[in-house]
Design a protein around this motif. Structure first.
Motif, short mmCIF file in Angstrom:
data_model
loop_
_atom_site.label_atom_id
_atom_site.label_comp_id
_atom_site.label_asym_id
_atom_site.label_seq_id
_atom_site.Cartn_x
_atom_site.Cartn_y
_atom_site.Cartn_z
N ALA A 19 82.66 49.17 45.01
CA ALA A 19 81.86 50.39 45.09
C ALA A 19 82.62 51.58 44.51
N SER A 20 83.89 51.69 44.84
CA SER A 20 84.72 52.79 44.31
C SER A 20 84.83 52.70 42.79
N LEU A 21 84.97 51.48 42.26
CA LEU A 21 85.05 51.32 40.81
C LEU A 21 83.79 51.83 40.14
N TYR A 22 82.62 51.46 40.66
CA TYR A 22 81.36 51.91 40.05
C TYR A 22 81.25 53.44 40.09
N LEU A 23 81.70 54.04 41.18
CA LEU A 23 81.63 55.50 41.27
C LEU A 23 82.55 56.16 40.26
N ARG A 24 83.75 55.62 40.06
CA ARG A 24 84.67 56.16 39.05
C ARG A 24 84.11 55.95 37.65
N TRP A 25 83.49 54.81 37.45
CA TRP A 25 82.93 54.46 36.15
C TRP A 25 81.71 55.31 35.82
N GLY A 26 80.96 55.69 36.86
CA GLY A 26 79.72 56.41 36.65
C GLY A 26 78.59 55.51 36.21
N GLU A 27 78.74 54.22 36.40
CA GLU A 27 77.73 53.22 36.03
C GLU A 27 77.35 52.39 37.26
N LYS A 28 76.17 51.76 37.17
CA LYS A 28 75.69 50.84 38.22
C LYS A 28 75.77 51.51 39.60
N LEU A 29 75.25 52.72 39.71
CA LEU A 29 75.39 53.48 40.94
C LEU A 29 74.59 52.87 42.09
N SER A 30 73.46 52.26 41.77
CA SER A 30 72.71 51.60 42.85
C SER A 30 73.49 50.41 43.39
N GLU A 31 74.24 49.76 42.50
CA GLU A 31 75.08 48.65 42.94
C GLU A 31 76.25 49.17 43.78
N ALA A 32 76.75 50.36 43.43
CA ALA A 32 77.81 50.98 44.24
C ALA A 32 77.32 51.21 45.65
N ARG A 33 76.10 51.68 45.78
CA ARG A 33 75.52 51.93 47.11
C ARG A 33 75.37 50.61 47.88
N ALA A 81 78.42 57.21 47.56
CA ALA A 81 77.50 56.39 46.76
C ALA A 81 76.07 56.91 46.88
N CYS A 82 75.67 57.31 48.09
CA CYS A 82 74.33 57.86 48.28
C CYS A 82 74.16 59.15 47.49
N THR A 83 75.18 59.98 47.51
CA THR A 83 75.14 61.23 46.74
C THR A 83 74.99 60.94 45.26
N LYS A 142 91.01 52.44 33.23
CA LYS A 142 89.65 52.66 32.74
C LYS A 142 89.07 51.44 32.02
N LEU A 143 89.59 50.27 32.34
CA LEU A 143 89.03 49.02 31.84
C LEU A 143 88.08 48.49 32.91
N TYR A 144 86.96 49.18 33.05
CA TYR A 144 86.11 48.97 34.22
C TYR A 144 85.44 47.60 34.23
N ALA A 145 85.06 47.08 33.06
CA ALA A 145 84.41 45.77 33.04
C ALA A 145 85.34 44.67 33.54
N GLU A 146 86.62 44.73 33.13
CA GLU A 146 87.58 43.74 33.62
C GLU A 146 87.87 43.94 35.10
#
Length: 449
Positions: free
Chosen positions: A379-393, A415-417, A352-356
């Protein structure tokens, strides 16, 4: 040297050797595995010849490898896996013929043992014995037909003999399943250039340079094909790009020769061999000895990428978070080492050290902008993080564009969801079911506006 560079899987970065600490396995205090009833003869792996020819510190490292392998063999028997490690040890010190003999021994026990088939293929290819090389590469391809690397090696040997029709027949179905594999695209494109099927060559080689803009030889093929079709200005652009990249490659090669350090390179390769042995001990259920060997690998080569990777993975598996983070942050500083960046991203994400983790995956993308896996991982990291979802897409779209696989379309659907794009998610799931053909560059973006 060509054989060594082809067969050795990954190189670590150089470091220092503390030979005195390598003296004897018994003084290390590691667990001694019980012997089998038959025992292991002293020369079973044929490494003794190396200790007579190598420098004192390399000889000591080889004796240690030999002792570890015998320790494992006393429990497991002389398996193909252990014999393969011995073969790579011989290869590291320039004993290709002896390595080939051990790979033959592997195949007597397991005719489908892939490392031996690939090793023998590379050995005969390095000697210019194309038919012998093809025999082993074809066997590997039959066993693992979904791995493009085997088809690539067959095609390279065929291309060297001018057997263009066989190259095309082999690679056409492969490129349909691996439209993001630059080597497949480039070799097939070159075959079409030589066949004077210039439109097909241009289609494939343009895809190759889209995926890998710095891939020098693809520009030469494009220059040849466009010139043959009378597109003089475009041909001149491609050939100019080829000359620029060729000059870059030559300068890089000169710099490599200027900074070449044989002792450093030998230590790096020996540390990689230690890491292979440590992997074998992990497979035998002895993580304590594996950790000790990895520590020795780091003494031999402090920045050994493979050793750091395996040590970080081991600490993570054992829940030793502080030690794992220490190793990961050392590994993360090796900014040009793609496997290390991918592992750092994955384990940072698990902690859960998502920034690193994001930083590591971004570096992986810089190192391999034509490979889909770093984009998918981010993309998977952003989805787990719940942040930057447009970047995940955006990252999932890029992964789909490079590799339109069912897995990547499912990631895009997720990511679309997450972004509230129900229509895009439905379309992505539909395409996941249909995945399998080639999607030209950019088509995925058209599908999901």
């Amino acid at each position: 040297m060509r054989l060594l560079n082809s067969v050795v899987v990954r190189a670590a970065v150089a470091g220092g050797l503390m030979a005195v600490i390598l003296a004897g396995a018994l003084v290390l205090g590691w667990k001694i595995l019980p012997k089998n009833s038959q025992g292991v003869r002293n020369d079973v792996f044929g490494l003794g010849v190396l200790t007579k020819q190598a420098t004192p510190e390399a000889a000591e490292a080889i004796r240690q490898i030999d002792q570890w392998l015998k320790q494992l063999a006393e429990v497991q028997g002389v398996t193909p896996e252990l014999t393969n490690i011995a073969a790579h040890t011989l290869l590291t010190l320039g004993r290709g013929e002896d390595a080939a003999h051990l790979w033959q021994e592997c195949l007597k026990k397991d005719p489908k043992y892939l490392p031996a088939l690939c090793g023998l293929g590379e050995y005969f290819a390095s000697r210019g014995e194309h038919e012998h090389a093809l025999k082993y590469f074809r066997s590997a391809h039959e066993i693992e037909p979904g791995e493009p690397a085997h088809a690539v090696r067959i095609a390279q040997e065929l291309l060297a003999q001018g057997r263009l029709d066989e190259v095309i027949t082999l690679l056409l179905p492969v490129v349909e399943q691996a439209s993001h594999d630059v080597a497949v695209l480039a070799i097939l494109g070159q075959a079409y250039v030589q066949k004077k099927s210039y439109q097909e060559a241009i289609r494939l080689l343009e895809r190759a340079v889209f995926l890998a803009p710095g891939f020098t030889n693809a520009y030469f093929g494009l220059g040849q094909a466009t010139a043959a079709l009378g597109e003089k200005e475009l041909a001149a652009e491609y050939l100019q790009a080829f000359q620029t990249l060729k000059k870059r490659d030559e300068e890089a090669h000169r710099e490599l020769l200027r900074t070449k350090d044989d002792l450093r390179d030998t230590r790096r390769r020996l540390a990689e061999l230690y890491t292979r042995v440590a992997t074998a001990f992990l497979g035998a259920g002895d993580p304590e000895t594996a950790e000790g060997i990895l520590s020795k690998a780091r003494e031999l080569c402090p920045e050994s990428g493979p050793a750091l990777e395996l040590l970080a993975w081991l600490y993570h598996r054992q829940g030793r978070r502080t030690e794992c983070l220490e190793i990961l942050r050392i590994l993360a500083q090796q900014r040009d080492y793609l496997p290390g960046q991918l592992l750092c991203g994955t384990l940072f994400c698990d902690m859960k050290l998502y920034a690193e983790g994001e930083e590591a995956f971004r570096r992986a993308i810089e190192l391999a902008p034509h490979q889909p896996s770093p984009y998918a991982a981010l993309a998977s990291l952003y989805l787990r993080w719940g942040e930057k979802l447009s970047e995940a897409r955006k990252m999932a779209l890029k992964a789909v564009d490079l590799d339109p696989s069912a897995e990547n379309f499912e990631l895009l659907a997720a990511a679309c969801t997450a972004c509230g794009d129900t229509t895009g998610a439905i379309s992505a799931r539909h395409l996941a079911r249909l995945a399998g053909g080639i999607f030209p560059p950019g088509d995925s973006q058209k599908t999901f506006p």
